[in-house]
Design a protein around this motif. Sequence first.
Motif, PDB file in Angstrom:
ATOM      1  N   SER A  13       0.833  -1.200   0.000  1.00 22.43           N
ATOM      2  CA  SER A  13       0.000   0.000   0.000  1.00 22.43           C
ATOM      3  C   SER A  13       0.867   1.248   0.000  1.00 22.43           C
ATOM      4  CB  SER A  13      -0.932   0.012   1.217  1.00 22.43           C
ATOM      5  OG  SER A  13      -0.167   0.059   2.401  1.00 22.43           O
ATOM      6  N   LEU A  17       3.589   1.498  -3.786  1.00 24.45           N
ATOM      7  CA  LEU A  17       2.908   1.215  -5.049  1.00 24.45           C
ATOM      8  C   LEU A  17       3.477   2.085  -6.168  1.00 24.45           C
ATOM      9  CD1 LEU A  17      -0.751   1.172  -3.695  1.00 24.45           C
ATOM     10  CD2 LEU A  17       0.591  -0.822  -4.432  1.00 24.45           C
ATOM     11  N   GLU A  20       0.987   4.978 -10.857  1.00 24.87           N
ATOM     12  CA  GLU A  20      -0.318   4.735 -11.464  1.00 24.87           C
ATOM     13  C   GLU A  20      -1.346   4.254 -10.441  1.00 24.87           C
ATOM     14  OE1 GLU A  20       2.913   4.242 -14.513  1.00 24.87           O
ATOM     15  OE2 GLU A  20       2.604   3.551 -12.460  1.00 24.87           O
ATOM     16  N   GLN A  21      -0.868   3.778  -9.282  1.00 24.02           N
ATOM     17  CA  GLN A  21      -1.736   3.337  -8.183  1.00 24.02           C
ATOM     18  C   GLN A  21      -1.674   4.335  -7.020  1.00 24.02           C
ATOM     19  OE1 GLN A  21      -3.809   0.789  -8.547  1.00 24.02           O
ATOM     20  NE2 GLN A  21      -2.954   0.489 -10.587  1.00 24.02           N
ATOM     21  N   ASP A  22      -1.297   5.571  -7.322  1.00 27.41           N
ATOM     22  CA  ASP A  22      -1.183   6.656  -6.341  1.00 27.41           C
ATOM     23  C   ASP A  22      -0.051   6.437  -5.342  1.00 27.41           C
ATOM     24  OD1 ASP A  22      -3.242   8.131  -7.493  1.00 27.41           O
ATOM     25  OD2 ASP A  22      -4.762   7.042  -6.339  1.00 27.41           O
ATOM     26  N   ASN A  99       1.657  -2.386 -10.071  1.00 27.96           N
ATOM     27  CA  ASN A  99       0.677  -1.736 -10.939  1.00 27.96           C
ATOM     28  C   ASN A  99       0.035  -2.809 -11.811  1.00 27.96           C
ATOM     29  OD1 ASN A  99      -0.863   0.184 -12.272  1.00 27.96           O
ATOM     30  ND2 ASN A  99       0.726   0.584 -13.775  1.00 27.96           N
ATOM     31  N   TYR A 149      -1.114  -7.418  -3.922  1.00 20.85           N
ATOM     32  CA  TYR A 149      -1.826  -6.210  -4.276  1.00 20.85           C
ATOM     33  C   TYR A 149      -2.839  -6.561  -5.353  1.00 20.85           C
ATOM     34  CZ  TYR A 149      -3.036  -1.463  -5.506  1.00 20.85           C
ATOM     35  OH  TYR A 149      -3.739  -0.302  -5.729  1.00 20.85           O
ATOM     36  N   VAL A 151      -6.010  -4.835  -7.953  1.00 23.92           N
ATOM     37  CA  VAL A 151      -6.809  -3.761  -8.502  1.00 23.92           C
ATOM     38  C   VAL A 151      -8.165  -4.371  -8.821  1.00 23.92           C
ATOM     39  CG1 VAL A 151      -7.078  -2.138 -10.415  1.00 23.92           C
ATOM     40  CG2 VAL A 151      -4.812  -2.537  -9.442  1.00 23.92           C
TER      41      VAL A 151
END
Length: 153
Positions: A13, A17, A20-22, A99, A149, A151
């Motif tokens: 987290s 990351l 592109e995943q902040d 990502n 992780y 998405v």
Amino acid sequence: MTSSALPDGSVVSGKHLAPEQDGSSVSPDLSWSGAPEGTRSFAVTCYDPDAPTGSGFWHWVAWDLPATTTSLPAGVAREDDSLKQATNDFGRQGYDGPNPPAGPAHRYVFTVHALPVESLEADPADPHVGTRFAIFTQQLGSASLTATYQVSD
């Protein structure tokens, strides 16, 4: 192998990351102990075996860490002169965070490899497959931790 930022089984987290995943693609802190006899250097890798490429995705390949090394701090710089770092599968030198495409969770396997040589004598400008071959064919031992992780669709 341990990490305060990414304990084994945790979810990646925040800053670890990809942008592109902040995130900020900050490498996590890593620590290890109990190197096998004959260890003269270490390498560290981060690999996503779940990437839809047929061969996974390499987020980090770093090597030529002295045998006295037992940890890496968070945020190893891409231009850190204390180790060598290959161009990862994003096309950038050093560490880049997760990502993945939307779908099932991906595993991110961080591994420290104990090596019997002071230097792999690998060129960071060369494709990392040659360096990985040298690491995996020479390693005296290794230790890993895995984080995930996902998405959502």
